[in-house]
Structures are given as structure tokens and as C-alpha cells.
Write a protein that holds these residues in place. Structure first.
Motif, PDB file in Angstrom:
ATOM      1  N   MET A 282       0.839  -1.218   0.000  1.00 49.97           N
ATOM      2  CA  MET A 282       0.000   0.000   0.000  1.00 49.97           C
ATOM      3  C   MET A 282       0.864   1.255   0.000  1.00 49.97           C
ATOM      4  O   MET A 282       0.598   2.208  -0.720  1.00 49.97           O
ATOM      5  CB  MET A 282      -0.909   0.017   1.229  1.00 49.97           C
ATOM      6  N   GLU A 283       1.917   1.233   0.834  1.00 50.34           N
ATOM      7  CA  GLU A 283       2.743   2.442   0.947  1.00 50.34           C
ATOM      8  C   GLU A 283       3.480   2.732  -0.358  1.00 50.34           C
ATOM      9  O   GLU A 283       3.519   3.873  -0.821  1.00 50.34           O
ATOM     10  CB  GLU A 283       3.732   2.289   2.108  1.00 50.34           C
ATOM     11  N   LEU A 284       4.062   1.683  -0.953  1.00 52.25           N
ATOM     12  CA  LEU A 284       4.774   1.898  -2.214  1.00 52.25           C
ATOM     13  C   LEU A 284       3.796   2.345  -3.301  1.00 52.25           C
ATOM     14  O   LEU A 284       4.078   3.264  -4.069  1.00 52.25           O
ATOM     15  CB  LEU A 284       5.502   0.615  -2.651  1.00 52.25           C
ATOM     16  N   SER A 285       2.621   1.683  -3.346  1.00 47.83           N
ATOM     17  CA  SER A 285       1.653   2.002  -4.404  1.00 47.83           C
ATOM     18  C   SER A 285       1.130   3.421  -4.263  1.00 47.83           C
ATOM     19  O   SER A 285       1.015   4.155  -5.251  1.00 47.83           O
ATOM     20  CB  SER A 285       0.453   1.048  -4.376  1.00 47.83           C
ATOM     21  N   SER A 286       0.784   3.815  -3.016  1.00 42.36           N
ATOM     22  CA  SER A 286       0.179   5.147  -2.890  1.00 42.36           C
ATOM     23  C   SER A 286       1.218   6.226  -3.138  1.00 42.36           C
ATOM     24  O   SER A 286       0.918   7.265  -3.742  1.00 42.36           O
ATOM     25  CB  SER A 286      -0.526   5.330  -1.542  1.00 42.36           C
ATOM     26  N   ALA A 287       2.475   5.997  -2.713  1.00 40.98           N
ATOM     27  CA  ALA A 287       3.512   6.996  -3.000  1.00 40.98           C
ATOM     28  C   ALA A 287       3.737   7.091  -4.512  1.00 40.98           C
ATOM     29  O   ALA A 287       3.923   8.178  -5.058  1.00 40.98           O
ATOM     30  CB  ALA A 287       4.799   6.618  -2.275  1.00 40.98           C
ATOM     31  N   LEU A 288       3.690   5.952  -5.181  1.00 41.34           N
ATOM     32  CA  LEU A 288       3.882   5.953  -6.640  1.00 41.34           C
ATOM     33  C   LEU A 288       2.741   6.698  -7.340  1.00 41.34           C
ATOM     34  O   LEU A 288       2.959   7.521  -8.236  1.00 41.34           O
ATOM     35  CB  LEU A 288       3.962   4.504  -7.140  1.00 41.34           C
ATOM     36  N   TYR A 289       1.522   6.415  -6.883  1.00 45.33           N
ATOM     37  CA  TYR A 289       0.334   7.064  -7.452  1.00 45.33           C
ATOM     38  C   TYR A 289       0.428   8.586  -7.274  1.00 45.33           C
ATOM     39  O   TYR A 289      -0.023   9.365  -8.132  1.00 45.33           O
ATOM     40  CB  TYR A 289      -0.901   6.490  -6.757  1.00 45.33           C
ATOM     41  N   SER A 290       1.049   9.009  -6.159  1.00 44.92           N
ATOM     42  CA  SER A 290       1.148  10.456  -5.907  1.00 44.92           C
ATOM     43  C   SER A 290       2.142  11.131  -6.865  1.00 44.92           C
ATOM     44  O   SER A 290       2.121  12.339  -7.027  1.00 44.92           O
ATOM     45  CB  SER A 290       1.536  10.729  -4.453  1.00 44.92           C
ATOM     46  N   ILE A 291       3.018  10.344  -7.499  1.00 41.58           N
ATOM     47  CA  ILE A 291       3.927  10.922  -8.502  1.00 41.58           C
ATOM     48  C   ILE A 291       3.179  11.194  -9.798  1.00 41.58           C
ATOM     49  O   ILE A 291       3.354  12.210 -10.459  1.00 41.58           O
ATOM     50  CB  ILE A 291       5.106   9.960  -8.791  1.00 41.58           C
ATOM     51  N   HIS A 292       2.329  10.230 -10.176  1.00 39.32           N
ATOM     52  CA  HIS A 292       1.572  10.375 -11.424  1.00 39.32           C
ATOM     53  C   HIS A 292       0.313   9.506 -11.334  1.00 39.32           C
ATOM     54  O   HIS A 292       0.419   8.293 -11.153  1.00 39.32           O
ATOM     55  CB  HIS A 292       2.427   9.924 -12.610  1.00 39.32           C
ATOM     56  N   PRO A 293      -0.878  10.132 -11.481  1.00 35.71           N
ATOM     57  CA  PRO A 293      -2.118   9.349 -11.291  1.00 35.71           C
ATOM     58  C   PRO A 293      -2.251   8.195 -12.282  1.00 35.71           C
ATOM     59  O   PRO A 293      -2.939   7.208 -11.995  1.00 35.71           O
ATOM     60  CB  PRO A 293      -3.238  10.381 -11.460  1.00 35.71           C
ATOM     61  N   ALA A 294      -1.582   8.297 -13.443  1.00 36.89           N
ATOM     62  CA  ALA A 294      -1.718   7.199 -14.421  1.00 36.89           C
ATOM     63  C   ALA A 294      -1.094   5.900 -13.914  1.00 36.89           C
ATOM     64  O   ALA A 294      -1.366   4.826 -14.455  1.00 36.89           O
ATOM     65  CB  ALA A 294      -1.086   7.601 -15.750  1.00 36.89           C
ATOM     66  N   PHE A 295      -0.279   5.986 -12.865  1.00 31.60           N
ATOM     67  CA  PHE A 295       0.253   4.741 -12.290  1.00 31.60           C
ATOM     68  C   PHE A 295      -0.875   3.885 -11.693  1.00 31.60           C
ATOM     69  O   PHE A 295      -0.682   2.699 -11.417  1.00 31.60           O
ATOM     70  CB  PHE A 295       1.299   5.040 -11.216  1.00 31.60           C
ATOM     71  N   ALA A 296      -2.046   4.502 -11.476  1.00 32.94           N
ATOM     72  CA  ALA A 296      -3.165   3.729 -10.909  1.00 32.94           C
ATOM     73  C   ALA A 296      -3.503   2.516 -11.763  1.00 32.94           C
ATOM     74  O   ALA A 296      -3.918   1.472 -11.255  1.00 32.94           O
ATOM     75  CB  ALA A 296      -4.386   4.632 -10.766  1.00 32.94           C
TER      76      ALA A 296
END
Ligand SMILES: Cc1cc2nc3c(=O)[nH]c(=O)nc-3n(C[C@H](O)[C@H](O)[C@H](O)COP(=O)(O)OP(=O)(O)OC[C@H]3O[C@@H](n4cnc5c(N)ncnc54)[C@H](O)[C@@H]3O)c2cc1C
Length: 360
Positions: A282-296
Motif C-alpha cells: 500500500m505504501e509503495l503504491s500510494s507513494a507511486l500514485y502520488s507521482i503520477h495518477p496514471a500509475f493507478a
């Protein structure tokens, strides 16, 4: 000790260090036997889990100066080693010298300033040009996908390598050099001797590069758990490693071929190698998503867990006694430090061969 100028050398552990040592020493004419408890095509050491960043400046924030200095030395060797390896094996290991970028969300701007101040203090005035402050347009020029960030730092001298491609290229080179490889063979090391389950084998010199497998022999050696995810998306194209500075999380995204990126990494004081936790995911995913929403919409194609071999002060050790060299404790810096440490070991070996030549 032998009276030859070329040694018969036994190397224990075919991770990053073991492969690099075996390759370099076989190129110099030494006769090498490489022992590995697992299989070489499917490595199990920390080397296989790593993200392959060669980042002396980013690491200097948390680490003492010697890590930076050894890292800068390694950066001088990687290009020629990679080019020799790629030419002789006909492979590509995706070594990239495009620097790396640090970003922070507007509310965390202090993280960037603190990073810059700390590095400037450690580097001294003569090296300050290694850090470049980026405004939004400079950032966009380097990484168009990061256009939602107002500022960043560019560390232009950093590099990275596809670690898995490198490990396979090294294996190919070892086979071409006809070194003797013993897989599925767990060993112990003493001066001039490698012990397997079926008996002892004598060498002029033994090199112990077993990482955490040498825990009983290296005082204070411990494993530090690290978890990474590999994601795939054509929506976000990064050109170089990007780190997000955040007061709570550490995150990096290292772009790889085929729209993939290695996302990491946790650092947990534990030798547990069980699968990645829900919390870390969760932590890695949400930090990644905060860089660019398309990572969702990125697909998680792999998660990796391993333990970094670390000493009590997190510095590497190169120990030498007659008939035995141990190199260990590369912690989170294997790719950063390996060439510099291999060169140190080579200097010791050439000193030993010269000594034995003089004896004859
Ligand atoms: C999540 C994660 C991310 C990382 N990212 C980076 C990064 O971006 N940049 C960087 O520079 N570093 C990174 N690292 C660190 C790097 O992977 C390690 O420092 C490096 O792999 C250490 O190399 P090594 O050869 O000493 O040990 P290892 O790579 O662990 O290899 C040791 C080898 O010895 C073998 N062995 C063990 N016991 C025995 C035995 N008894 N007999 C025979 N063989 C044995 C093992 O099977 C293994 O193949 C990362 C590590 C992790 C876990």
C-alpha cells in the motif's frame, strides 16, 4: 602459498560480487572455480532483487563519505566494464548514465532543501555543481511526465543498470571463459580451502563472497529486509530513476525496458524473506500514485523480497589473510560499490602473486 604468477582461485557465492570477481580474474588468466548454493540462471541473492541504481549522491544523504567516494570510483569503471562485457557476450545490460531526479510534493519542499543542504555540507564547495536545482520548466525538459511538480533536484553524475541482465551477461562471460561452475553446492571457506558436503578442495586463494551466507564468519553481519514491486504501464514514461522525498516514505521508480519500472524499496530490520506485506504494497503504491495518477492503472507484474547483507556500521568489509579474502556488507550499495571493491581485491591478489614470484 603457491609459487605461480597465476593463481588457482576458489570463489564462494555467485551473487554480484562473486560473478564480477570470477569474470575479472578469469580475464586476467587466473584459473577460477565458482561455487554457488543455488542456481546461476535463477539467482537467489540480494543481487537479483536489487533496483540496480548506481547513486553515490543520493546515498550520501544517509551514509558516510566513504560510500560516496567508493561509489564515484565505481562510476569510473562501470562504463568500460559494461562495454567489454556487452562486446564479448553480444548482450545488452541497459547501463544508463542519465543521472537521477529527486522530487517532493509542495508541502514537503523542506525535504528537498534539507537534502541539498546536507549534501552541500558533506561535499564541500568544489563538488557542489553535482546538484542542480530544477524549476518546473527545467524539470519538464528532463522528465515531461513530472510536470505537476514545481521543483526538483538533478543529480547528473548518477547511473543505473539492469541488474538481471547484468547477472546473465556475467554468467555468459564466465561460460565463455570456461571457468568451472559448481551450482547447488553450499560451501564453507577457510584459508586455501573450500569445504563442500563431499569434501575439501584446495586453492591458492579462496574468495568468500557469500553475502548473508557468510554470517557466521563476519562479525555483526545482518540482513536488512527490502521489498520492491515491478509495475508495467505504457502511460508514464520516465527516462531515469526518480526518487520521491517524503517525511514518512522512501520511494524510487527505476524505469526499465518494455514499459516496466522497479518501485522500491522498504528497509526493515528483519531477516524475514517471506512475501511482501500488505502495508508495504500500500505504501509503495500510494507513494507511486502520488507521482503520477496514471500509475493507478499500472499492472503489478512482480514483487520481490530479499535481505541486504549489512555490517553493524553499514560499511563494506574487505578482509584479507593469507589464502583468504572476504568481501561483504555491501548493504544497499552492491551495484554502487562492487567495482571499487573488486579493484581493491585485485590489487591485493596481484600483490600476493608478486610476493610468491619473488619467493621463487
Ligand atoms: C530490495 C533491494 C534493492 C536494492 N537496490 C540496490 C540498488 O539499487 N543499488 C545498489 O547498489 N544495491 C542495491 N541493493 C543491494 C545489493 O543487491 C547488494 O548489496 C548486493 O547484491 C550484494 O552482493 P553480494 O554479491 O555481496 O551478495 P548477494 O548478491 O546476496 O550474493 C551472495 C551469493 O552467495 C550465495 N551463497 C550464500 N551462501 C552460500 C554458501 N554457503 N555456499 C555457496 N553460495 C552461497 C547466494 O546464493 C548468493 O548467490 C538492493 C538490495 C535489495 C534487497
Amino acid at each position: 602459498m603457491s609459487t605461480k604468477s597465476f593463481f588457482n582461485i576458489g570463489i564462494a557465492g555467485a551473487g554480484l560480487l562473486g560473478r564480477l570477481m570470477a569474470w575479472r580474474l578469469s580475464e586476467k588468466g587466473h584459473q577460477v572455480t565458482l561455487f554457488e548454493s543455488g542456481r546461476l540462471e535463477k539467482p537467489v541473492g540480494a543481487c537479483h532483487t536489487a533496483a540496480g541504481m548506481i547513486s553515490p549522491l543520493s546515498e550520501l544523504f544517509h551514509c558516510p563519505l566513504p560510500i560516496y567516494q567508493l561509489g564515484m570510483q565505481s562510476l569510473q569503471h562501470w562504463p568500460s566494464w559494461v562495454s567489454q562485457l556487452e562486446q564479448t557476450t553480444g548482450t545488452n545490460v541497459d547501463y544508463r548514465e542519465k543521472g537521477s531526479i529527486l522530487i517532493a510534493h509542495p508541502q514537503d519542499r523542506n525535504e528537498l532543501l534539507q537534502f541539498q543542504q546536507e549534501l552541500n555540507a558533506k561535499l564541500g564547495p568544489e563538488n557542489r555543481d553535482q546538484l542542480q536545482w530544477l524549476d518546473n520548466s527545467a524539470l519538464r525538459n528532463l522528465e515531461p511526465e513530472l510536470d505537476r511538480f514545481d521543483q526538483g533536484l538533478y543529480l547528473s553524475s548518477e547511473a543505473d543498470i539492469d541488474n538481471r541482465k547484468l547477472l546473465l551477461a556475467l554468467l555468459k562471460a564466465l561460460k565463455q571463459n570456461k571457468i568451472e561452475i559448481r551450482e547447488n553446492t553450499s560451501v564453507d571457506c577457510t584459508p586455501e580451502t573450500i569445504q563442500t558436503k563431499s569434501g575439501s578442495e584446495h586453492f591458492d586463494l579462496v574468495i568468500d563472497t557469500r553475502g548473508l551466507g557468510a554470517k557466521q564468519q563476519i562479525s555483526g553481519l545482518r540482513g536488512v529486509r527490502g521489498e520492491v514491486m515491478v509495475v508495467e504501464t505504457p502511460e508514464v514514461e520516465l527516462n531515469r530513476p526518480v526518487r520521491l522525498l517524503h517525511p514518512r516514505y522512501q520511494l524510487y521508480a527505476v524505469p526499465r525496458a518494455n514499459n516496466q519500472a522497479v518501485i522500491g524499496a522498504t528497509e526493515i530490520e528483519s531477516e524475514d524473506r517471506s512475501p511482501i506485506s500488505l502495508r508495504s504494497t500500500m505504501e509503495l503504491s500510494s507513494a507511486l500514485y502520488s507521482i503520477h495518477p496514471a500509475f493507478a492503472e499500472a499492472r503489478v507484474i512482480e514483487t520481490r523480497v530479499n535481505c541486504r547483507p549489512a555490517t553493524m556500521d553499514n560499511l563494506p568489509v574487505v578482509e584479507s589473510e593469507p589464502g583468504l579474502i572476504r568481501i561483504n556488507g555491501l548493504f544497499r550499495h552492491g551495484y554502487l560499490l562492487a567495482p571499487a571493491l573488486v579493484i581493491q581485491a585485485e590489487a591485493e591478489i596481484s600483490r600476493l602473486t608478486q610476493t610468491t614470484e619473488q619467493v621463487t
